[in-house]
Enzyme design. Structure first.
Site, PDB file in Angstrom:
ATOM      1  N   LYS A  22      -4.966 -19.062   1.045  1.00 31.35           N
ATOM      2  CA  LYS A  22      -3.535 -18.789   0.557  1.00 31.35           C
ATOM      3  C   LYS A  22      -3.111 -19.115  -0.624  1.00 31.35           C
ATOM      4  CE  LYS A  22       0.207 -20.814   2.810  1.00 31.35           C
ATOM      5  NZ  LYS A  22       0.894 -21.190   1.631  1.00 31.35           N
ATOM      6  N   ASN A  23      -3.258 -20.489  -1.026  1.00 31.97           N
ATOM      7  CA  ASN A  23      -2.663 -20.894  -2.227  1.00 31.97           C
ATOM      8  C   ASN A  23      -3.430 -20.713  -3.325  1.00 31.97           C
ATOM      9  OD1 ASN A  23      -0.614 -22.084  -0.273  1.00 31.97           O
ATOM     10  ND2 ASN A  23      -1.203 -24.054  -0.187  1.00 31.97           N
ATOM     11  N   ARG A  92       9.492 -18.653  -0.746  1.00 30.63           N
ATOM     12  CA  ARG A  92      10.108 -19.530  -1.782  1.00 30.63           C
ATOM     13  C   ARG A  92       8.954 -19.356  -3.054  1.00 30.63           C
ATOM     14  NH1 ARG A  92       8.498 -23.410  -3.465  1.00 30.63           N
ATOM     15  NH2 ARG A  92      10.330 -23.976  -4.689  1.00 30.63           N
ATOM     16  N   CYS A 116      13.262 -25.197   1.876  1.00 32.27           N
ATOM     17  CA  CYS A 116      12.502 -24.780   2.819  1.00 32.27           C
ATOM     18  C   CYS A 116      12.371 -25.954   3.815  1.00 32.27           C
ATOM     19  CB  CYS A 116      11.099 -24.133   2.459  1.00 32.27           C
ATOM     20  SG  CYS A 116      10.025 -25.697   2.070  1.00 32.27           S
ATOM     21  N   ARG A 121      13.348 -27.765  -2.586  1.00 32.75           N
ATOM     22  CA  ARG A 121      12.161 -27.537  -3.279  1.00 32.75           C
ATOM     23  C   ARG A 121      12.710 -26.984  -4.808  1.00 32.75           C
ATOM     24  NH1 ARG A 121       8.015 -25.903   0.022  1.00 32.75           N
ATOM     25  NH2 ARG A 121       6.496 -25.596  -1.727  1.00 32.75           N
ATOM     26  N   ASP A 307      -0.784 -31.007   2.535  1.00 33.85           N
ATOM     27  CA  ASP A 307      -0.774 -29.874   3.612  1.00 33.85           C
ATOM     28  C   ASP A 307      -1.421 -30.295   4.889  1.00 33.85           C
ATOM     29  OD1 ASP A 307      -0.505 -27.266   1.188  1.00 33.85           O
ATOM     30  OD2 ASP A 307       0.814 -28.749   1.994  1.00 33.85           O
ATOM     31  N   ILE A 329       4.796 -36.704  -1.234  1.00 33.61           N
ATOM     32  CA  ILE A 329       4.840 -35.554  -2.041  1.00 33.61           C
ATOM     33  C   ILE A 329       6.095 -34.856  -1.555  1.00 33.61           C
ATOM     34  CG2 ILE A 329       4.002 -33.263  -2.456  1.00 33.61           C
ATOM     35  CD1 ILE A 329       2.088 -35.536  -3.490  1.00 33.61           C
ATOM     36  N   ARG A 399       2.385 -17.472   8.637  1.00 31.24           N
ATOM     37  CA  ARG A 399       2.277 -17.320   7.210  1.00 31.24           C
ATOM     38  C   ARG A 399       0.892 -17.921   6.393  1.00 31.24           C
ATOM     39  NH1 ARG A 399       5.923 -21.235   5.037  1.00 31.24           N
ATOM     40  NH2 ARG A 399       5.240 -20.600   3.216  1.00 31.24           N
TER      41      ARG A 399
HETATM   42  C1  EPZ Z   1       2.091 -25.968  -3.551  1.00 35.14           C
HETATM   43  O1  EPZ Z   1       3.413 -25.846  -3.471  1.00 35.14           O
HETATM   44  C2  EPZ Z   1       1.546 -25.290  -2.100  1.00 35.14           C
HETATM   45  N1  EPZ Z   1       2.055 -24.104  -2.058  1.00 35.14           N
HETATM   46  C3  EPZ Z   1       2.007 -26.238  -1.069  1.00 35.14           C
HETATM   47  O2  EPZ Z   1       1.482 -25.770   0.022  1.00 35.14           O
HETATM   48  C4  EPZ Z   1       1.584 -27.716  -1.112  1.00 35.14           C
HETATM   49  O3  EPZ Z   1       1.876 -28.495  -0.254  1.00 35.14           O
HETATM   50  C5  EPZ Z   1       2.207 -28.189  -2.810  1.00 35.14           C
HETATM   51  O4  EPZ Z   1       1.690 -27.242  -3.780  1.00 35.14           O
HETATM   52  C6  EPZ Z   1       1.521 -29.452  -2.932  1.00 35.14           C
HETATM   53  O5  EPZ Z   1       0.081 -29.410  -2.926  1.00 35.14           O
HETATM   54  C7  EPZ Z   1       1.465 -22.928  -2.830  1.00 35.14           C
HETATM   55  O6  EPZ Z   1       0.621 -23.363  -3.473  1.00 35.14           O
HETATM   56  C8  EPZ Z   1       2.236 -21.761  -2.522  1.00 35.14           C
HETATM   57  P1  EPZ Z   1       4.612 -28.638  -6.003  1.00 35.14           P
HETATM   58  P2  EPZ Z   1       4.523 -26.253  -4.880  1.00 35.14           P
HETATM   59  O7  EPZ Z   1       5.214 -28.175  -7.119  1.00 35.14           O
HETATM   60  O8  EPZ Z   1       3.790 -25.784  -5.875  1.00 35.14           O
HETATM   61  C9  EPZ Z   1       8.218 -31.536  -6.693  1.00 35.14           C
HETATM   62  C10 EPZ Z   1       1.414 -24.792   2.351  1.00 35.14           C
HETATM   63  O9  EPZ Z   1       1.534 -25.668   3.309  1.00 35.14           O
HETATM   64  N2  EPZ Z   1       8.809 -30.529  -7.699  1.00 35.14           N
HETATM   65  O10 EPZ Z   1       3.166 -29.207  -6.487  1.00 35.14           O
HETATM   66  O11 EPZ Z   1       5.807 -25.923  -4.485  1.00 35.14           O
HETATM   67  C11 EPZ Z   1       8.424 -31.022  -5.146  1.00 35.14           C
HETATM   68  O12 EPZ Z   1       9.841 -30.973  -4.823  1.00 35.14           O
HETATM   69  C12 EPZ Z   1       2.327 -25.150   0.939  1.00 35.14           C
HETATM   70  O13 EPZ Z   1       0.457 -24.116   2.079  1.00 35.14           O
HETATM   71  C13 EPZ Z   1       9.890 -30.755  -8.740  1.00 35.14           C
HETATM   72  O14 EPZ Z   1      10.572 -31.867  -8.469  1.00 35.14           O
HETATM   73  O15 EPZ Z   1       4.629 -27.827  -4.630  1.00 35.14           O
HETATM   74  C14 EPZ Z   1       7.552 -31.717  -4.521  1.00 35.14           C
HETATM   75  O16 EPZ Z   1       8.060 -33.052  -4.202  1.00 35.14           O
HETATM   76  C15 EPZ Z   1       3.394 -26.020   1.660  1.00 35.14           C
HETATM   77  N3  EPZ Z   1      10.183 -29.873  -9.645  1.00 35.14           N
HETATM   78  C16 EPZ Z   1       6.216 -32.113  -5.511  1.00 35.14           C
HETATM   79  O17 EPZ Z   1       7.074 -31.766  -7.033  1.00 35.14           O
HETATM   80  C17 EPZ Z   1       9.590 -28.753  -9.688  1.00 35.14           C
HETATM   81  O18 EPZ Z   1       9.867 -28.013 -10.468  1.00 35.14           O
HETATM   82  C18 EPZ Z   1       5.147 -31.108  -5.580  1.00 35.14           C
HETATM   83  O19 EPZ Z   1       5.487 -30.103  -5.556  1.00 35.14           O
HETATM   84  C19 EPZ Z   1       8.519 -28.615  -8.848  1.00 35.14           C
HETATM   85  C20 EPZ Z   1       8.175 -29.563  -7.837  1.00 35.14           C
END
Ligand code: EPZ
Length: 419
Positions: A22-23, A92, A116, A121, A307, A329, A399
């Site tokens: 998915k990701n 999102r 979410c 996020r 995850d 995370i 999802r």
């Molecule tokens: C991706 O989300 C995945 N989703 C998530 O999987 C996964 O948990 C996550 O990466 C971490 O591996 C998809 O790929 C669609 P991040 P993403 O940006 O990109 C902070 C699932 O269950 N952050 O790596 O949204 C954020 O708040 C989902 O399949 C900022 O502060 O995650 C978090 O604490 C859930 N500012 C950390 O970074 C930003 O601009 C990591 O988030 C962006 C992120």
């Protein structure tokens, strides 16, 4: 409102092919916007998040058709660059369209992706990366209006203070539309980033370094139609492995590269499972209650994936021995704990930490999914528990998991979706 009815205590045996990730498919579908022609994607899982993304592509003017696990996208004729709020609210991670729309059309309008179930996020890193490439981004009343500045987009160095997966992907896609070289320093190293690079290179983009913390893009070139196979879903694989660990038995997974979930396999082995791996297969056998292991600290890849935190916790909660989890995370990714407690789990949460004391065996209960991976964790726990469990709010689970109940039944589980 349908729910899963699960009779626990049945060991799992057999072989299962894992679906596409998915990701990985979500950012690759956004990347199709960069290709003024047809893209054929194989191994695309049939998930509600993927359907929502295909709806966005169609709404932007693209054509998107599914034939089994193959999706054909044609983004030759895009007619708009705005994504309506209801679709942004539905998913999102649609923020991933920002970089691709800027690169292809020079403008993009979308509403702020809401928080979410995992807490706030933020997308500050996404916006900072795009501004660094020359985007002007106005934020007003929850909407984002982005456009190329007068001088247009221009490649340059981008430094990410957090190895954000989404921000790395957005920067990669925007950089493909920027003449010159872009270097992303502090990039996320998840395997899905390398898969996105694989797709972009197959379409003629000059991208290197994915899988390391520095990714380089020579942007501005035209991309051409491409046919590509999406990688196997490492988190889906972790889910089935934890299910077999919780319920006992012998399960073989195919269609997934073991080196994309090394940290999870190490934890399962330390907990007492026997693991064997091949090029694209993983076998797990579990005959005794899982033991406690060293602290599980979630971290950016190649660390333990956030995850898989709830999923492993669910398996260990029904074992013996204690395990400390530290969720580094996301701010609130323990919403499944209350539901596991209803099954008799002994879990003490304090901020980012959760101490799991295995109680030997959980018992069935009536439960509600709280989020995608938390919901999958409840199914894992129910398979190893004594008695019957009902899991409601299946929309969260659907999802990210295609045919979860059907797949588990092929492994011998007693699980039915009751309408
Ligand atoms: C991706 O989300 C995945 N989703 C998530 O999987 C996964 O948990 C996550 O990466 C971490 O591996 C998809 O790929 C669609 P991040 P993403 O940006 O990109 C902070 C699932 O269950 N952050 O790596 O949204 C954020 O708040 C989902 O399949 C900022 O502060 O995650 C978090 O604490 C859930 N500012 C950390 O970074 C930003 O601009 C990591 O988030 C962006 C992120």
């Amino acid at each position: 409102m349908s729910y899963y009815e699960i009779q626990g205590g049945r060991s799992l045996y057999g072989t299962l092919e894992v679906h596409g990730a998915k990701n990985s498919v979500l950012p690759i579908l956004a990347a199709c916007l960069l290709v003024p022609g047809q893209c054929v994607l194989h191994n695309c899982p049939d998930l509600s998040d993927v359907s929502a993304t295909l709806d966005i592509l169609r709404l932007l003017g693209g054509r998107a058709e599914r034939e089994g696990d193959t999706v054909v996208v044609d983004a030759s004729a895009l007619i708009r660059s705005s994504i309506p709020e209801h679709l942004m609210r539905e998913m999102r991670s649609s923020v991933i369209f920002l970089g691709a729309l800027l690169a292809r059309l020079g403008t993009a309008e979308l509403s702020y992706p809401g928080g979410c179930e995992l807490g706030p996020r933020p997308i500050d890193l996404h916006l900072a990366a795009l501004r660094a490439l020359g985007a002007e981004i106005l934020e007003e009343q929850g909407a984002l209006c982005c456009r190329r500045c007068r001088k247009g987009l221009q490649g340059r160095e981008i430094c990410l203070s957090i190895p954000s997966v989404g921000a790395t992907e957005n920067a990669m896609l925007a950089a493909c539309g920027c003449p010159g070289q872009t270097t992303i320093v502090g990039a996320a190293q998840e395997p899905e980033i390398a898969d996105l690079q694989g797709f972009l290179r197959a379409a003629g983009a000059q991208v290197t370094g994915a899988g390391t913390s520095t990714i380089t893009i020579q942007g501005g070139g035209a991309l051409h139609p491409v046919e590509y196979r999406v990688m196997g879903d490492r988190i889906e694989a972790a889910t089935y492995l934890c299910a077999a660990a919780a319920a006992r038995g012998e399960v073989e997974l195919t269609g997934v590269a073991p080196d994309t979930l090394t940290a999870v396999l190490a934890c399962l082995e330390r907990a007492g499972c026997t693991l064997r791996t091949g090029g694209e297969s993983i076998s797990l056998s579990s005959a005794a209650p899982l033991g406690g292991i060293e602290p599980v600290r979630t971290a950016p890849y190649p660390g333990f994936p956030t995850d898989a935190q709830a999923i492993l916790m669910a398996a260990l909660a029904g074992g013996k021995g204690n395990t400390l989890f530290v969720e580094n995370i996301f701010d609130s990714r323990y919403r499944h704990v209350d539901e596991l407690r209803r099954m008799g789990a002994d879990i003490q949460v304090a901020g980012r930490t959760a101490m799991v004391s295995g109680v030997g065996r959980l018992h069935g209960a009536s439960l509600r999914s709280t989020d995608l991976r938390g919901g999958a964790a409840l199914v894992v726990a129910a398979l190893g528990a004594e008695g019957a469990t009902q899991v409601f709010e299946l929309r969260h689970i659907k999802r990210g998991y295609q045919d979860l109940d059907k797949n588990l039944r092929t492994l011998g589980a007693d699980i039915q979706e009751v309408p």
